[in-house]
Scaffold this motif. Sequence first.
Motif, PDB file in Angstrom:
ATOM      1  N   ALA A  64       0.844  -1.195   0.000  1.00  0.00           N
ATOM      2  CA  ALA A  64       0.000   0.000   0.000  1.00  0.00           C
ATOM      3  C   ALA A  64       0.879   1.245   0.000  1.00  0.00           C
ATOM      4  CB  ALA A  64      -0.905  -0.009   1.224  1.00  0.00           C
ATOM      5  N   GLY A  65       0.567   2.173  -0.881  1.00  0.00           N
ATOM      6  CA  GLY A  65       1.382   3.368  -1.013  1.00  0.00           C
ATOM      7  C   GLY A  65       2.660   3.146  -1.784  1.00  0.00           C
ATOM      8  N   GLY A  66       2.839   1.951  -2.341  1.00  0.00           N
ATOM      9  CA  GLY A  66       4.057   1.617  -3.074  1.00  0.00           C
ATOM     10  C   GLY A  66       4.215   2.438  -4.340  1.00  0.00           C
ATOM     11  N   GLU A  67       5.477   2.645  -4.713  1.00  0.00           N
ATOM     12  CA  GLU A  67       5.790   3.446  -5.897  1.00  0.00           C
ATOM     13  C   GLU A  67       5.757   2.578  -7.148  1.00  0.00           C
ATOM     14  OE1 GLU A  67       8.950   6.675  -5.894  1.00  0.00           O
ATOM     15  OE2 GLU A  67       9.932   5.049  -6.993  1.00  0.00           O
ATOM     16  N   ILE A  68       4.987   3.009  -8.139  1.00  0.00           N
ATOM     17  CA  ILE A  68       4.869   2.291  -9.401  1.00  0.00           C
ATOM     18  C   ILE A  68       5.415   3.174 -10.512  1.00  0.00           C
ATOM     19  CG2 ILE A  68       3.307   1.205 -11.057  1.00  0.00           C
ATOM     20  CD1 ILE A  68       1.469   0.489  -8.791  1.00  0.00           C
ATOM     21  N   VAL A  88      -2.261   6.772 -14.341  1.00  0.00           N
ATOM     22  CA  VAL A  88      -1.815   7.414 -13.103  1.00  0.00           C
ATOM     23  C   VAL A  88      -2.973   7.560 -12.122  1.00  0.00           C
ATOM     24  CG1 VAL A  88      -0.989   9.599 -12.117  1.00  0.00           C
ATOM     25  CG2 VAL A  88       0.135   8.631 -14.142  1.00  0.00           C
ATOM     26  N   SER A  89      -4.096   8.081 -12.587  1.00  0.00           N
ATOM     27  CA  SER A  89      -5.218   8.322 -11.685  1.00  0.00           C
ATOM     28  C   SER A  89      -5.821   7.022 -11.161  1.00  0.00           C
ATOM     29  CB  SER A  89      -6.294   9.153 -12.383  1.00  0.00           C
ATOM     30  OG  SER A  89      -6.817   8.483 -13.517  1.00  0.00           O
ATOM     31  N   THR A  90      -5.857   5.998 -12.005  1.00  0.00           N
ATOM     32  CA  THR A  90      -6.395   4.707 -11.563  1.00  0.00           C
ATOM     33  C   THR A  90      -5.519   4.088 -10.479  1.00  0.00           C
ATOM     34  OG1 THR A  90      -7.369   4.317 -13.754  1.00  0.00           O
ATOM     35  CG2 THR A  90      -7.100   2.399 -12.317  1.00  0.00           C
ATOM     36  N   LEU A  91      -4.206   4.147 -10.682  1.00  0.00           N
ATOM     37  CA  LEU A  91      -3.284   3.601  -9.676  1.00  0.00           C
ATOM     38  C   LEU A  91      -3.316   4.436  -8.398  1.00  0.00           C
ATOM     39  CD1 LEU A  91      -0.262   2.722 -11.985  1.00  0.00           C
ATOM     40  CD2 LEU A  91      -1.724   1.093 -10.768  1.00  0.00           C
ATOM     41  N   ALA A  92      -3.397   5.763  -8.538  1.00  0.00           N
ATOM     42  CA  ALA A  92      -3.452   6.632  -7.355  1.00  0.00           C
ATOM     43  C   ALA A  92      -4.728   6.381  -6.558  1.00  0.00           C
ATOM     44  CB  ALA A  92      -3.362   8.093  -7.779  1.00  0.00           C
ATOM     45  N   ASP A  93      -5.849   6.195  -7.261  1.00  0.00           N
ATOM     46  CA  ASP A  93      -7.113   5.912  -6.583  1.00  0.00           C
ATOM     47  C   ASP A  93      -7.069   4.578  -5.839  1.00  0.00           C
ATOM     48  OD1 ASP A  93      -8.131   8.271  -7.529  1.00  0.00           O
ATOM     49  OD2 ASP A  93      -9.272   7.371  -9.169  1.00  0.00           O
ATOM     50  N   ALA A  94      -6.219   3.666  -6.331  1.00  0.00           N
ATOM     51  CA  ALA A  94      -6.080   2.360  -5.683  1.00  0.00           C
ATOM     52  C   ALA A  94      -5.099   2.400  -4.517  1.00  0.00           C
ATOM     53  CB  ALA A  94      -5.632   1.315  -6.701  1.00  0.00           C
ATOM     54  N   GLY A  95      -4.516   3.581  -4.245  1.00  0.00           N
ATOM     55  CA  GLY A  95      -3.643   3.729  -3.084  1.00  0.00           C
ATOM     56  C   GLY A  95      -2.164   3.624  -3.368  1.00  0.00           C
ATOM     57  N   GLU A  97       1.517   5.031  -5.485  1.00  0.00           N
ATOM     58  CA  GLU A  97       2.193   6.288  -5.792  1.00  0.00           C
ATOM     59  C   GLU A  97       2.866   6.161  -7.155  1.00  0.00           C
ATOM     60  OE1 GLU A  97       3.044  10.146  -5.127  1.00  0.00           O
ATOM     61  OE2 GLU A  97       2.026   8.889  -3.643  1.00  0.00           O
ATOM     62  N   PRO A  98       2.145   6.517  -8.240  1.00  0.00           N
ATOM     63  CA  PRO A  98       2.740   6.373  -9.569  1.00  0.00           C
ATOM     64  C   PRO A  98       3.705   7.513  -9.904  1.00  0.00           C
ATOM     65  CG  PRO A  98       0.492   7.180  -9.751  1.00  0.00           C
ATOM     66  CD  PRO A  98       0.738   6.940  -8.290  1.00  0.00           C
ATOM     67  N   CYS A  99       4.687   7.202 -10.719  1.00  0.00           N
ATOM     68  CA  CYS A  99       5.567   8.203 -11.312  1.00  0.00           C
ATOM     69  C   CYS A  99       5.891   7.726 -12.722  1.00  0.00           C
ATOM     70  CB  CYS A  99       6.845   8.403 -10.494  1.00  0.00           C
ATOM     71  SG  CYS A  99       7.953   6.973 -10.484  1.00  0.00           S
ATOM     72  N   ALA A 163       7.223  -1.293  -8.231  1.00  0.00           N
ATOM     73  CA  ALA A 163       6.631  -1.967  -9.389  1.00  0.00           C
ATOM     74  C   ALA A 163       6.944  -1.159 -10.646  1.00  0.00           C
ATOM     75  CB  ALA A 163       5.125  -2.119  -9.216  1.00  0.00           C
ATOM     76  N   ILE A 164       6.965  -1.860 -11.773  1.00  0.00           N
ATOM     77  CA  ILE A 164       7.244  -1.234 -13.069  1.00  0.00           C
ATOM     78  C   ILE A 164       6.135  -1.618 -14.044  1.00  0.00           C
ATOM     79  CG2 ILE A 164       8.848  -1.100 -15.017  1.00  0.00           C
ATOM     80  CD1 ILE A 164      11.078  -1.930 -13.068  1.00  0.00           C
ATOM     81  N   VAL A 165       5.636  -0.632 -14.802  1.00  0.00           N
ATOM     82  CA  VAL A 165       4.598  -0.882 -15.805  1.00  0.00           C
ATOM     83  C   VAL A 165       4.954  -0.114 -17.083  1.00  0.00           C
ATOM     84  CG1 VAL A 165       2.160  -0.671 -16.416  1.00  0.00           C
ATOM     85  CG2 VAL A 165       2.806  -1.161 -14.039  1.00  0.00           C
ATOM     86  N   PRO A 166       5.408  -0.783 -18.135  1.00  0.00           N
ATOM     87  CA  PRO A 166       5.617  -0.089 -19.406  1.00  0.00           C
ATOM     88  C   PRO A 166       4.275   0.157 -20.101  1.00  0.00           C
ATOM     89  CG  PRO A 166       6.129  -2.418 -19.650  1.00  0.00           C
ATOM     90  CD  PRO A 166       5.821  -2.193 -18.199  1.00  0.00           C
ATOM     91  N   ILE A 167       4.161   1.309 -20.747  1.00  0.00           N
ATOM     92  CA  ILE A 167       2.978   1.653 -21.545  1.00  0.00           C
ATOM     93  C   ILE A 167       3.456   1.860 -22.968  1.00  0.00           C
ATOM     94  CG2 ILE A 167       1.093   3.295 -21.884  1.00  0.00           C
ATOM     95  CD1 ILE A 167       1.391   4.089 -18.921  1.00  0.00           C
TER      96      ILE A 167
END
Length: 445
Positions: A64-68, A88-95, A97-99, A163-167
């Motif tokens: 929770a609060g992890g950086e993605i 970004v907003s979907t991940l932030a809403d799920a708790g 911290e996206p960058c 976590a890492i997520v390529p788009i």
Amino acid sequence: MHRNESASELSVPEATIVEACGDPDLPKLGVIEQVWETDPIAPDDIHSHVERAVDALELDGVPAGGEIALGVGSRGIANLATIVEATVSTLADAGYEPCVFPAMGSHGGATGEGQREMLNELGVTEDSIGCEIRSSMDVVEVGRTPDRDVPVVADDHAAGADAIVPINRVKPHTDFDGTVESGLSKMLVIGMGKQRGAKIAHEWAVDWSFRNMIPEITDQLLDALPVVGGIALVEDQHDDTTLIEGVPPSGFLDRERELLELSYDIMPTLPFDELDVVVFDRQGKDISGQGLDTNVIGRREFAINEPAPEQPDIKRIYTRGLTETTHGNAMGVGSADLIHEDIVAELDAETTLINALTASTVRGVRLPPVVESDRAGLVAALSTIGVVDPETVRVVRAQDTMHLGRLLASEALVEEARDRDDLRVVEEPSPIEFDDGEFAVSLSH
């Protein structure tokens, strides 16, 4: 944009070319359109598609609060800023911290600020997406390949995240054919590897083909880093978003292969296999990695140990300019036979050469003959393909290799289009109009 003073020194005047080639009758050009059946995602529905894609990611192990860290590239992808913002907003809403980090190899002049600026040009800014953008060229080594002992590197910011997520868009690559080409896996291996990783990959591709390298190193990165999946995008013939899908790590290679097949099926191409002259209004890194998509022009002279596509067969290519977003990077300019002096005037030699050195394709940035005007370019092209009859010569003018829906075409091609269900004649052929040597009719981008 800064214009190089050397452009006029390299450019051959129109009068000189007309004197050498004569003053030939030029073909009339009409307007044709390709008839495509497409099913794009409506702009209002993009957020919901992204939400479903994020649901498919393997986020259970992220605290929770992890950086993605979200990897975003330098291509001109449709709806890119909206898709990134929705992620970004979907991940932030799920708790979480996206960058965002730029995953674009050596693009942007191989500098952190240059890559940030490329994202800005694509509409991906901290204000537009609602999170921090961390841009640097620093990488860390996360492993070595078992057989060849090749270093495997990754962006330092990404490697340090939870976590890492390529788009990325899945599409045919310009330099090689394989089960996995341009998409999530390539973004991990080359884009996330920054300049060092991209250089390593292209050097080793000389003896170890991309078709084998990309899958092997992807597997290593998935094992070494917290990649929880990727957001895969597919675009239709009009370059509209037609698919947004979350791909978990376990399905990277298999699912990406299936999406690549779909992308090949709906990839826009020139509608003729045999052409005498093709004029492209622009080229750029936002259009294709090689400026002009090799799958569209049928040329791959500068690729590493890869055959060219069988079709189309184009005798002469004349390119008129660079896109603004390419920032002077003229990678692949050598695919043309003739270029307008505007390309030389806008060319950033340092950025272009860095890209070519990283990709081990320096021949791709060799300058073709430079002409002063469009009339000079067209006359020179037509005068070097043999005896030309304006009524039968096969000439096409297009915006670029990405936008091929509406084309200017010579009389012979217009007549052919009348008998084809996949083409529509929009305007009858008329004489080419010039304004001080330049095409008077523009093709809107």
